[in-house]
Write a protein that holds these residues in place. Structure first.
Motif, PDB file in Angstrom:
ATOM      1  N   ARG A  26      92.974  45.029 -11.146  1.00 53.39           N
ATOM      2  CA  ARG A  26      91.851  44.554 -11.948  1.00 53.39           C
ATOM      3  C   ARG A  26      91.865  43.026 -12.078  1.00 53.39           C
ATOM      4  NH1 ARG A  26      88.809  48.261 -14.234  1.00 53.39           N
ATOM      5  NH2 ARG A  26      89.560  50.416 -14.345  1.00 53.39           N
ATOM      6  N   GLU A  27      93.070  42.436 -12.118  1.00 56.55           N
ATOM      7  CA  GLU A  27      93.143  40.981 -12.155  1.00 56.55           C
ATOM      8  C   GLU A  27      92.665  40.396 -10.827  1.00 56.55           C
ATOM      9  OE1 GLU A  27      96.186  37.258 -13.017  1.00 56.55           O
ATOM     10  OE2 GLU A  27      96.982  39.305 -12.909  1.00 56.55           O
ATOM     11  N   LEU A  28      93.083  41.028  -9.719  1.00 56.70           N
ATOM     12  CA  LEU A  28      92.614  40.571  -8.415  1.00 56.70           C
ATOM     13  C   LEU A  28      91.096  40.676  -8.333  1.00 56.70           C
ATOM     14  CD1 LEU A  28      93.010  39.630  -5.513  1.00 56.70           C
ATOM     15  CD2 LEU A  28      93.437  42.029  -4.873  1.00 56.70           C
ATOM     16  N   LEU A  29      90.533  41.771  -8.815  1.00 56.92           N
ATOM     17  CA  LEU A  29      89.079  41.942  -8.817  1.00 56.92           C
ATOM     18  C   LEU A  29      88.401  40.828  -9.609  1.00 56.92           C
ATOM     19  CD1 LEU A  29      86.510  43.656  -8.279  1.00 56.92           C
ATOM     20  CD2 LEU A  29      87.058  44.931 -10.370  1.00 56.92           C
ATOM     21  N   ALA A  30      88.960  40.490 -10.769  1.00 59.46           N
ATOM     22  CA  ALA A  30      88.377  39.424 -11.590  1.00 59.46           C
ATOM     23  C   ALA A  30      88.437  38.083 -10.867  1.00 59.46           C
ATOM     24  CB  ALA A  30      89.126  39.333 -12.926  1.00 59.46           C
ATOM     25  N   ARG A  31      89.557  37.804 -10.184  1.00 56.36           N
ATOM     26  CA  ARG A  31      89.685  36.543  -9.449  1.00 56.36           C
ATOM     27  C   ARG A  31      88.694  36.495  -8.289  1.00 56.36           C
ATOM     28  NH1 ARG A  31      94.527  33.756 -10.567  1.00 56.36           N
ATOM     29  NH2 ARG A  31      95.282  34.496 -12.580  1.00 56.36           N
ATOM     30  N   ILE A  32      88.530  37.618  -7.593  1.00 52.80           N
ATOM     31  CA  ILE A  32      87.581  37.675  -6.484  1.00 52.80           C
ATOM     32  C   ILE A  32      86.170  37.391  -6.993  1.00 52.80           C
ATOM     33  CG2 ILE A  32      86.419  39.265  -4.890  1.00 52.80           C
ATOM     34  CD1 ILE A  32      89.170  40.575  -4.430  1.00 52.80           C
ATOM     35  N   ARG A  33      85.792  38.019  -8.076  1.00 51.59           N
ATOM     36  CA  ARG A  33      84.452  37.803  -8.621  1.00 51.59           C
ATOM     37  C   ARG A  33      84.247  36.359  -9.044  1.00 51.59           C
ATOM     38  NH1 ARG A  33      84.110  43.426 -12.156  1.00 51.59           N
ATOM     39  NH2 ARG A  33      83.160  44.718 -10.509  1.00 51.59           N
ATOM     40  N   THR A  34      85.290  35.735  -9.600  1.00 51.13           N
ATOM     41  CA  THR A  34      85.191  34.334 -10.007  1.00 51.13           C
ATOM     42  C   THR A  34      84.949  33.428  -8.809  1.00 51.13           C
ATOM     43  OG1 THR A  34      86.613  34.647 -11.944  1.00 51.13           O
ATOM     44  CG2 THR A  34      86.426  32.417 -11.081  1.00 51.13           C
ATOM     45  N   ALA A  72      92.154  47.915  -0.747  1.00 46.39           N
ATOM     46  CA  ALA A  72      90.861  48.242  -0.138  1.00 46.39           C
ATOM     47  C   ALA A  72      90.172  49.360  -0.901  1.00 46.39           C
ATOM     48  CB  ALA A  72      91.055  48.634   1.322  1.00 46.39           C
ATOM     49  N   SER A  73      90.920  50.397  -1.243  1.00 51.54           N
ATOM     50  CA  SER A  73      90.338  51.530  -1.968  1.00 51.54           C
ATOM     51  C   SER A  73      89.797  51.096  -3.327  1.00 51.54           C
ATOM     52  CB  SER A  73      91.387  52.630  -2.142  1.00 51.54           C
ATOM     53  OG  SER A  73      90.874  53.702  -2.895  1.00 51.54           O
ATOM     54  N   PHE A  74      90.564  50.263  -4.031  1.00 48.05           N
ATOM     55  CA  PHE A  74      90.145  49.816  -5.365  1.00 48.05           C
ATOM     56  C   PHE A  74      88.877  48.966  -5.274  1.00 48.05           C
ATOM     57  CE2 PHE A  74      90.188  46.800  -8.898  1.00 48.05           C
ATOM     58  CZ  PHE A  74      90.331  47.668  -9.975  1.00 48.05           C
ATOM     59  N   LEU A  75      88.851  48.033  -4.312  1.00 49.87           N
ATOM     60  CA  LEU A  75      87.678  47.155  -4.187  1.00 49.87           C
ATOM     61  C   LEU A  75      86.440  47.922  -3.735  1.00 49.87           C
ATOM     62  CD1 LEU A  75      89.276  43.953  -2.608  1.00 49.87           C
ATOM     63  CD2 LEU A  75      88.673  44.359  -5.004  1.00 49.87           C
ATOM     64  N   GLU A  76      86.623  48.895  -2.861  1.00 45.74           N
ATOM     65  CA  GLU A  76      85.486  49.702  -2.416  1.00 45.74           C
ATOM     66  C   GLU A  76      84.878  50.479  -3.573  1.00 45.74           C
ATOM     67  OE1 GLU A  76      87.277  51.912   0.702  1.00 45.74           O
ATOM     68  OE2 GLU A  76      86.840  50.408   2.255  1.00 45.74           O
ATOM     69  N   LYS A  77      85.711  50.912  -4.518  1.00 47.07           N
ATOM     70  CA  LYS A  77      85.199  51.620  -5.696  1.00 47.07           C
ATOM     71  C   LYS A  77      84.346  50.698  -6.575  1.00 47.07           C
ATOM     72  CE  LYS A  77      88.942  55.011  -6.013  1.00 47.07           C
ATOM     73  NZ  LYS A  77      90.130  55.465  -6.791  1.00 47.07           N
ATOM     74  N   HIS A  78      84.546  49.401  -6.396  1.00 48.39           N
ATOM     75  CA  HIS A  78      83.781  48.440  -7.196  1.00 48.39           C
ATOM     76  C   HIS A  78      82.687  47.769  -6.378  1.00 48.39           C
ATOM     77  CE1 HIS A  78      87.233  49.048  -9.855  1.00 48.39           C
ATOM     78  NE2 HIS A  78      86.446  48.605 -10.828  1.00 48.39           N
ATOM     79  N   GLY A  79      82.279  48.425  -5.292  1.00 45.38           N
ATOM     80  CA  GLY A  79      81.081  48.004  -4.577  1.00 45.38           C
ATOM     81  C   GLY A  79      81.269  47.056  -3.419  1.00 45.38           C
ATOM     82  N   PHE A  80      82.508  46.757  -3.037  1.00 43.03           N
ATOM     83  CA  PHE A  80      82.735  45.838  -1.919  1.00 43.03           C
ATOM     84  C   PHE A  80      82.886  46.587  -0.608  1.00 43.03           C
ATOM     85  CE2 PHE A  80      84.193  43.397  -5.592  1.00 43.03           C
ATOM     86  CZ  PHE A  80      83.591  42.170  -5.355  1.00 43.03           C
ATOM     87  N   VAL A 139      94.334  40.803   4.328  1.00 44.44           N
ATOM     88  CA  VAL A 139      95.325  40.537   5.365  1.00 44.44           C
ATOM     89  C   VAL A 139      96.712  40.668   4.754  1.00 44.44           C
ATOM     90  CG1 VAL A 139      96.115  38.923   7.133  1.00 44.44           C
ATOM     91  CG2 VAL A 139      93.706  38.911   6.426  1.00 44.44           C
ATOM     92  N   ASP A 140      97.418  41.748   5.120  1.00 43.35           N
ATOM     93  CA  ASP A 140      98.746  42.028   4.557  1.00 43.35           C
ATOM     94  C   ASP A 140      99.483  42.938   5.513  1.00 43.35           C
ATOM     95  OD1 ASP A 140     100.930  43.098   2.869  1.00 43.35           O
ATOM     96  OD2 ASP A 140      99.840  42.129   1.230  1.00 43.35           O
ATOM     97  N   ASP A 141     100.764  42.679   5.739  1.00 42.40           N
ATOM     98  CA  ASP A 141     101.528  43.521   6.663  1.00 42.40           C
ATOM     99  C   ASP A 141     101.953  44.836   6.035  1.00 42.40           C
ATOM    100  OD1 ASP A 141     103.336  41.879   5.037  1.00 42.40           O
ATOM    101  OD2 ASP A 141     104.941  42.795   6.203  1.00 42.40           O
ATOM    102  N   ASP A 142     101.793  44.984   4.729  1.00 39.99           N
ATOM    103  CA  ASP A 142     102.168  46.216   4.027  1.00 39.99           C
ATOM    104  C   ASP A 142     100.972  47.176   4.035  1.00 39.99           C
ATOM    105  OD1 ASP A 142     102.576  48.183   1.941  1.00 39.99           O
ATOM    106  OD2 ASP A 142     104.202  46.923   1.207  1.00 39.99           O
ATOM    107  N   THR A 143     101.114  48.277   4.782  1.00 38.73           N
ATOM    108  CA  THR A 143     100.020  49.244   4.901  1.00 38.73           C
ATOM    109  C   THR A 143      99.614  49.811   3.551  1.00 38.73           C
ATOM    110  OG1 THR A 143     100.822  49.842   7.091  1.00 38.73           O
ATOM    111  CG2 THR A 143      99.261  51.354   6.055  1.00 38.73           C
ATOM    112  N   GLY A 144     100.604  50.094   2.713  1.00 43.72           N
ATOM    113  CA  GLY A 144     100.322  50.664   1.403  1.00 43.72           C
ATOM    114  C   GLY A 144      99.490  49.739   0.533  1.00 43.72           C
ATOM    115  N   ILE A 145      99.831  48.451   0.536  1.00 47.59           N
ATOM    116  CA  ILE A 145      99.080  47.483  -0.265  1.00 47.59           C
ATOM    117  C   ILE A 145      97.662  47.333   0.273  1.00 47.59           C
ATOM    118  CG2 ILE A 145      98.895  45.030  -0.848  1.00 47.59           C
ATOM    119  CD1 ILE A 145     101.909  44.983  -1.168  1.00 47.59           C
TER     120      ILE A 145
END
Length: 264
Positions: A118-126, A30-38, A19-25
């Motif tokens: 990658r830090e966000l990915l690590a926090r999500i996994r935690t 989304a693209s990064f997380l999808e590459k890691h199986g989400f 949830v973010d108002d910035d389309t680019g973010i």
């Protein structure tokens, strides 16, 4: 009170809402997380977030703080009130005060923008590791408290203290008037750690390990914030005694005696 639906055919372990108002973010994350199986869905504002939540379940929400109109903190308050999924906050305002406010409201974690994906990915996994085995409490029926036996062993199903009752399997907490008290995942884990080690001084590092696990990257201040939130909830109703004592320069001690039963 409206609660979001639970659809068991969804793989909750991999579905995330950005949830973010910035389309680019939104697109980048989304693209990064999808590459890691989400599986990733996106929303541009809290109203769209609520529409998404009404249509599907999510394991976790990544929620921006600074959005036009309704901001992320207001949306987080509502999610806590209606029993939404765990939340990681993102904010361009990364001061300690803002981080603490987000944690006090109920966020599981808080990252300053811009953050490394990658830090966000690590926090999500935690966060997902912490919540992966949490049983659903919805629809559970409270049972009368059976006679308790001395001791608060870690394998007890139901623990009693100062008139309160916490069921470790259903994750339900009831106050001395037998009214249910809502707990976030982090609050439940912290309370479980305290009641399983009563009348002992636990350092903040010990509480992080007991409540969050040895691999957690939570920090001392997060424990302080959650203790503050727990104290407010444990002071509800007629029970005004401070059940969690601060031991200066040491940590915290759960004051009341704890009794147990293996029969939920």
């Amino acid at each position: 009170m409206i609660r979001y639906p639970i659809r068991r055919n969804v793989n909750l372990s991999t579905r995330i809402l950005i949830v973010d108002d910035d389309t680019g973010i939104r697109s980048l994350v989304a693209s990064f997380l999808e590459k890691h199986g989400f599986q990733v869905d996106a929303a541009g504002h809290p109203a769209e977030m609520r529409e998404r939540l009404a249509q599907a379940d999510y394991a976790l929400i990544v929620l921006d703080v600074m959005m036009p109109g309704e901001d992320g903190l207001s949306a987080l308050r509502e999610l806590q009130r209606v029993g939404g999924p765990p939340v990681i906050m993102l904010s361009a305002v990364g001061t300690d005060i803002d981080r603490i406010v987000g944690l006090e409201i109920g966020a599981e974690d808080y990252l300053a923008k811009p953050c490394n994906p990658r830090e966000l990915l690590a926090r999500i996994r935690t966060v997902l590791r912490r919540t992966a085995h949490a049983p659903a409490a919805a629809g559970a029926v409270a049972t009368p408290a059976p006679a308790a036996t001395a001791g608060a062993g870690a394998d007890a199903a139901v623990l009693y203290f100062a008139g309160w009752r916490i069921d470790l399997e259903t994750r339900l907490l009831h106050d001395p008037q037998d009214q249910p008290v809502d707990l976030s995942d982090g609050e439940f884990r912290l309370l479980r750690a305290l009641v399983q080690h009563p009348r002992r001084v636990l350092t903040r590092d010990q509480l992080v390990q007991y409540a969050m696990g040895a691999e957690s990257d939570s920090y001392d201040r997060a424990i302080d914030v959650q203790v503050s939130r727990l104290r407010r909830k444990l002071a509800s109703g007629e029970a005004r005694a401070d059940l969690i004592r601060t031991v200066r320069n040491e940590g915290y001690m759960f004051v009341p005696a704890v009794t147990r039963t293996r029969d939920a």
